[in-house]
Design a protein around this motif. Sequence first.
Motif, PDB file in Angstrom:
ATOM      1  N   GLN A 144     -15.566  -9.869   5.652  1.00  0.00           N
ATOM      2  CA  GLN A 144     -16.329  -8.697   6.074  1.00  0.00           C
ATOM      3  C   GLN A 144     -15.593  -7.405   5.737  1.00  0.00           C
ATOM      4  N   VAL A 145     -16.322  -6.447   5.183  1.00  0.00           N
ATOM      5  CA  VAL A 145     -15.764  -5.126   4.905  1.00  0.00           C
ATOM      6  C   VAL A 145     -15.736  -4.371   6.232  1.00  0.00           C
ATOM      7  N   ILE A 146     -14.535  -3.936   6.645  1.00  0.00           N
ATOM      8  CA  ILE A 146     -14.408  -3.228   7.925  1.00  0.00           C
ATOM      9  C   ILE A 146     -13.961  -1.778   7.751  1.00  0.00           C
ATOM     10  N   GLY A 147     -13.726  -1.380   6.522  1.00  0.00           N
ATOM     11  CA  GLY A 147     -13.326  -0.007   6.271  1.00  0.00           C
ATOM     12  C   GLY A 147     -12.675   0.137   4.922  1.00  0.00           C
ATOM     13  N   HIS A 148     -11.887   1.163   4.788  1.00  0.00           N
ATOM     14  CA  HIS A 148     -11.229   1.436   3.514  1.00  0.00           C
ATOM     15  C   HIS A 148      -9.909   2.158   3.760  1.00  0.00           C
ATOM     16  N   TYR A 149      -9.152   2.292   2.699  1.00  0.00           N
ATOM     17  CA  TYR A 149      -7.905   3.048   2.762  1.00  0.00           C
ATOM     18  C   TYR A 149      -7.875   4.041   1.620  1.00  0.00           C
ATOM     19  N   HIS A 150      -7.100   5.089   1.819  1.00  0.00           N
ATOM     20  CA  HIS A 150      -6.837   6.040   0.743  1.00  0.00           C
ATOM     21  C   HIS A 150      -5.564   6.801   1.074  1.00  0.00           C
ATOM     22  N   SER A 151      -5.033   7.461   0.068  1.00  0.00           N
ATOM     23  CA  SER A 151      -3.777   8.189   0.261  1.00  0.00           C
ATOM     24  C   SER A 151      -4.015   9.689   0.194  1.00  0.00           C
ATOM     25  N   HIS A 152      -3.079  10.394   0.777  1.00  0.00           N
ATOM     26  CA  HIS A 152      -3.003  11.847   0.674  1.00  0.00           C
ATOM     27  C   HIS A 152      -1.660  12.156   0.017  1.00  0.00           C
TER      28      HIS A 152
ATOM     29  N   GLU B  39       2.237   1.657  -3.445  1.00  0.00           N
ATOM     30  CA  GLU B  39       1.205   2.145  -4.370  1.00  0.00           C
ATOM     31  C   GLU B  39       0.962   3.637  -4.169  1.00  0.00           C
ATOM     32  N   ALA B  40       0.924   4.066  -2.900  1.00  0.00           N
ATOM     33  CA  ALA B  40       0.737   5.494  -2.624  1.00  0.00           C
ATOM     34  C   ALA B  40       1.910   6.304  -3.166  1.00  0.00           C
ATOM     35  N   ARG B  41       3.101   5.813  -2.976  1.00  0.00           N
ATOM     36  CA  ARG B  41       4.308   6.490  -3.455  1.00  0.00           C
ATOM     37  C   ARG B  41       4.312   6.570  -4.990  1.00  0.00           C
ATOM     38  N   ALA B  42       3.802   5.543  -5.642  1.00  0.00           N
ATOM     39  CA  ALA B  42       3.793   5.487  -7.102  1.00  0.00           C
ATOM     40  C   ALA B  42       2.665   6.324  -7.714  1.00  0.00           C
ATOM     41  N   SER B  43       1.820   6.914  -6.873  1.00  0.00           N
ATOM     42  CA  SER B  43       0.711   7.721  -7.369  1.00  0.00           C
ATOM     43  C   SER B  43       0.764   9.126  -6.766  1.00  0.00           C
ATOM     44  N   PRO B  44       1.761   9.924  -7.155  1.00  0.00           N
ATOM     45  CA  PRO B  44       1.915  11.250  -6.548  1.00  0.00           C
ATOM     46  C   PRO B  44       0.865  12.262  -6.998  1.00  0.00           C
ATOM     47  N   ASP B  45       0.115  11.945  -8.057  1.00  0.00           N
ATOM     48  CA  ASP B  45      -0.840  12.904  -8.603  1.00  0.00           C
ATOM     49  C   ASP B  45      -2.297  12.550  -8.337  1.00  0.00           C
ATOM     50  N   ALA B  46      -2.551  11.384  -7.725  1.00  0.00           N
ATOM     51  CA  ALA B  46      -3.937  10.982  -7.467  1.00  0.00           C
ATOM     52  C   ALA B  46      -3.987  10.109  -6.219  1.00  0.00           C
ATOM     53  N   GLU B  47      -5.081  10.238  -5.487  1.00  0.00           N
ATOM     54  CA  GLU B  47      -5.277   9.407  -4.308  1.00  0.00           C
ATOM     55  C   GLU B  47      -5.588   7.975  -4.743  1.00  0.00           C
ATOM     56  N   ILE B  48      -4.925   7.023  -4.109  1.00  0.00           N
ATOM     57  CA  ILE B  48      -5.285   5.624  -4.301  1.00  0.00           C
ATOM     58  C   ILE B  48      -6.339   5.291  -3.245  1.00  0.00           C
ATOM     59  N   CYS B  49      -7.073   4.207  -3.473  1.00  0.00           N
ATOM     60  CA  CYS B  49      -8.069   3.821  -2.479  1.00  0.00           C
ATOM     61  C   CYS B  49      -8.394   2.343  -2.636  1.00  0.00           C
ATOM     62  N   GLY B  50      -9.043   1.810  -1.614  1.00  0.00           N
ATOM     63  CA  GLY B  50      -9.451   0.419  -1.641  1.00  0.00           C
ATOM     64  C   GLY B  50     -10.190   0.050  -0.371  1.00  0.00           C
TER      65      GLY B  50
ATOM     66  N   TRP C 173     -10.438   3.703   8.804  1.00  0.00           N
ATOM     67  CA  TRP C 173      -9.924   4.574   7.752  1.00  0.00           C
ATOM     68  C   TRP C 173      -8.408   4.499   7.845  1.00  0.00           C
ATOM     69  N   LEU C 174      -7.770   3.837   6.900  1.00  0.00           N
ATOM     70  CA  LEU C 174      -6.320   3.778   6.825  1.00  0.00           C
ATOM     71  C   LEU C 174      -5.888   4.853   5.837  1.00  0.00           C
ATOM     72  N   ILE C 175      -5.110   5.809   6.323  1.00  0.00           N
ATOM     73  CA  ILE C 175      -4.696   6.933   5.485  1.00  0.00           C
ATOM     74  C   ILE C 175      -3.183   6.857   5.301  1.00  0.00           C
ATOM     75  N   LEU C 176      -2.765   6.954   4.036  1.00  0.00           N
ATOM     76  CA  LEU C 176      -1.371   6.745   3.667  1.00  0.00           C
ATOM     77  C   LEU C 176      -0.775   7.963   2.982  1.00  0.00           C
ATOM     78  N   THR C 177       0.526   8.093   3.144  1.00  0.00           N
ATOM     79  CA  THR C 177       1.331   8.909   2.242  1.00  0.00           C
ATOM     80  C   THR C 177       2.292   7.902   1.619  1.00  0.00           C
ATOM     81  N   GLY C 178       3.253   8.350   0.884  1.00  0.00           N
ATOM     82  CA  GLY C 178       4.221   7.405   0.345  1.00  0.00           C
ATOM     83  C   GLY C 178       5.153   6.826   1.386  1.00  0.00           C
ATOM     84  N   ASP C 179       5.183   7.441   2.572  1.00  0.00           N
ATOM     85  CA  ASP C 179       6.141   7.031   3.597  1.00  0.00           C
ATOM     86  C   ASP C 179       5.528   6.596   4.916  1.00  0.00           C
TER      87      ASP C 179
ATOM     88  N   LEU D 154       0.822  -1.203   0.000  1.00  0.00           N
ATOM     89  CA  LEU D 154       0.000   0.000   0.000  1.00  0.00           C
ATOM     90  C   LEU D 154       0.862   1.261   0.000  1.00  0.00           C
ATOM     91  N   LEU D 155       1.917   1.267   0.800  1.00  0.00           N
ATOM     92  CA  LEU D 155       2.811   2.422   0.812  1.00  0.00           C
ATOM     93  C   LEU D 155       3.483   2.604  -0.546  1.00  0.00           C
TER      94      LEU D 155
END
Length: 121
Positions: free
Chosen positions: A64-72, A7-18, A94-100, A4-5
């Motif tokens: 079971q779906v327990i939440g989601h993640y996305h990047s900033h 993927e977030a690092r590889a997408s500097p121009d758009a938020e990833i999510c899942g 809510w799992l929130i990621l940056t590239g690091d 996930l980190l």
Amino acid sequence: MRRLLNEARASPDAEICGLLFGSPERIDTAEPAANVAPDPARFFEIDPAALFTAHRAARAGGAQVIGHYHSHPSGTPTPSVHDADAAMGDGAYWLILTGDEARLFRSVASGAFEQVVFNQY
């Protein structure tokens, strides 16, 4: 978590999510979903088809779906004002990621979160 980190690092121009799957005590898996937000550089919206599929599978005995993640991509791994507007107080993770970095929160009230300490690996 490394995936996930990365993927977030590889997408500097758009938020990833899942979606996050597991139980209230444990996140077992994280599955990517398309970000269908009109402005994915600043917002995320999980593809409704992925949500429907995941919830249908859970009702049939699947994970079971327990939440989601996305990047900033250009921010910090903390809930934004937009995130707070979307929080329903349903206990979802809510799992929130940056590239690091990644931080985990739980929606505890409409517009409010509590940070959850978790083992990232």
